[in-house]
Design a protein around this motif. Structure first.
Motif, PDB file in Angstrom:
ATOM      1  N   ILE A 115       0.805  -1.218   0.000  1.00 61.56           N
ATOM      2  CA  ILE A 115       0.000   0.000   0.000  1.00 61.56           C
ATOM      3  C   ILE A 115       0.840   1.271   0.000  1.00 61.56           C
ATOM      4  N   TYR A 116       2.149   1.144   0.157  1.00 53.60           N
ATOM      5  CA  TYR A 116       2.999   2.327   0.290  1.00 53.60           C
ATOM      6  C   TYR A 116       3.802   2.623  -0.971  1.00 53.60           C
ATOM      7  N   PRO A 117       3.934   3.915  -1.300  1.00 51.48           N
ATOM      8  CA  PRO A 117       4.967   4.276  -2.271  1.00 51.48           C
ATOM      9  C   PRO A 117       6.338   3.939  -1.674  1.00 51.48           C
ATOM     10  N   MET A 118       7.280   3.675  -2.549  1.00 48.78           N
ATOM     11  CA  MET A 118       8.641   3.382  -2.100  1.00 48.78           C
ATOM     12  C   MET A 118       9.614   4.237  -2.909  1.00 48.78           C
ATOM     13  N   GLY A 119      10.673   4.661  -2.241  1.00 45.99           N
ATOM     14  CA  GLY A 119      11.616   5.540  -2.915  1.00 45.99           C
ATOM     15  C   GLY A 119      13.055   5.080  -2.758  1.00 45.99           C
ATOM     16  N   TRP A 120      13.865   5.478  -3.731  1.00 43.36           N
ATOM     17  CA  TRP A 120      15.313   5.330  -3.652  1.00 43.36           C
ATOM     18  C   TRP A 120      15.921   6.732  -3.619  1.00 43.36           C
ATOM     19  N   TYR A 121      16.826   6.939  -2.699  1.00 43.61           N
ATOM     20  CA  TYR A 121      17.575   8.181  -2.572  1.00 43.61           C
ATOM     21  C   TYR A 121      19.065   7.852  -2.621  1.00 43.61           C
ATOM     22  N   ARG A 122      19.862   8.866  -2.870  1.00 39.89           N
ATOM     23  CA  ARG A 122      21.302   8.676  -2.820  1.00 39.89           C
ATOM     24  C   ARG A 122      21.980   9.899  -2.211  1.00 39.89           C
ATOM     25  N   GLN A 123      23.128   9.631  -1.589  1.00 38.04           N
ATOM     26  CA  GLN A 123      23.903  10.709  -0.984  1.00 38.04           C
ATOM     27  C   GLN A 123      25.366  10.510  -1.328  1.00 38.04           C
TER      28      GLN A 123
ATOM     29  N   GLY B  76       0.542   1.800  -6.982  1.00 30.70           N
ATOM     30  CA  GLY B  76      -0.050   1.352  -8.242  1.00 30.70           C
ATOM     31  C   GLY B  76       0.950   1.126  -9.358  1.00 30.70           C
ATOM     32  N   GLY B  77       2.228   1.384  -9.059  1.00 34.16           N
ATOM     33  CA  GLY B  77       3.267   1.126 -10.056  1.00 34.16           C
ATOM     34  C   GLY B  77       3.672   2.326 -10.887  1.00 34.16           C
ATOM     35  N   ASN B  78       3.103   3.497 -10.622  1.00 36.94           N
ATOM     36  CA  ASN B  78       3.563   4.692 -11.330  1.00 36.94           C
ATOM     37  C   ASN B  78       4.938   5.093 -10.820  1.00 36.94           C
ATOM     38  N   THR B  79       5.758   5.609 -11.721  1.00 37.93           N
ATOM     39  CA  THR B  79       7.141   5.910 -11.378  1.00 37.93           C
ATOM     40  C   THR B  79       7.507   7.358 -11.683  1.00 37.93           C
ATOM     41  N   ASN B  80       8.508   7.836 -10.982  1.00 38.30           N
ATOM     42  CA  ASN B  80       9.037   9.173 -11.206  1.00 38.30           C
ATOM     43  C   ASN B  80      10.537   9.124 -10.954  1.00 38.30           C
ATOM     44  N   TYR B  81      11.300   9.859 -11.785  1.00 44.93           N
ATOM     45  CA  TYR B  81      12.753   9.789 -11.714  1.00 44.93           C
ATOM     46  C   TYR B  81      13.377  11.174 -11.664  1.00 44.93           C
ATOM     47  N   ALA B  82      14.531  11.247 -11.017  1.00 45.38           N
ATOM     48  CA  ALA B  82      15.341  12.446 -11.127  1.00 45.38           C
ATOM     49  C   ALA B  82      15.814  12.591 -12.569  1.00 45.38           C
TER      50      ALA B  82
END
Length: 116
Positions: A31-39, A54-60
Motif C-alpha cells: 500500500i505504500y509508495p517506495m523511494g530510492w535516494y542517494r547521498q 499502483g506502479g507509477n514511477t518518477n525519476y530524477a
C-alpha cells in the motif's frame, strides 16, 4: 517493527550495470509508495526514483532513461536497475517507505562506486 534492508551495491566500471534490492518487512508493503535516494560524499541526500503503490514511477532528471525502479509486492521488495552508470552516480543508495524525504523509515544504505 518496520525494517528496510538494501543490497546489491558494489564497484562497477563506467558504463556498467547494477541492480539494487530493498527488502521490506514489519508491515504491509503493497500500500505504500517506495523511494530510492542517494547521498554522495559532501552532498545532500537526493531523490533518485519513486514508485507508487499502483506502479507509477518518477525519476530524477539525472537518471531518466538509465535507471528503472520496480517492485514485487509478493516479495515485499523494491528494486533499482541502474544501467550506463557514470562516476557521478557514486553514492550511498538508500530506500525508504513513502518516497518522501520526511519518511521515518529508511534502510541503512548500500554503497555504489563507479570507477575505472
Amino acid at each position: 517493527q518496520v525494517q528496510l534492508v538494501e543490497s546489491g551495491g558494489g564497484l562497477v566500471q563506467p558504463g556498467g550495470s547494477l541492480r539494487l534490492s530493498c527488502a521490506y518487512s514489519g508491515s504491509i508493503f503493497s500500500i505504500y509508495p517506495m523511494g530510492w535516494y542517494r547521498q554522495a560524499p559532501g552532498k545532500q541526500r537526493v531523490l533518485v526514483a519513486v514508485i507508487t503503490s499502483g506502479g507509477n514511477t518518477n525519476y530524477a532528471d539525472s537518471v531518466k532513461g538509465r535507471f528503472t525502479i520496480s517492485r514485487d509486492n509478493a516479495k515485499n521488495t523494491v528494486y533499482l536497475q541502474m544501467n550506463s552508470l557514470k562516476p557521478e552516480d557514486t553514492a550511498v543508495y538508500c530506500c525508504n517507505r513513502g518516497g518522501t524525504k520526511e519518511s521515518d523509515y529508511w534502510g541503512q544504505g548500500t554503497q555504489v562506486t563507479v570507477s575505472s
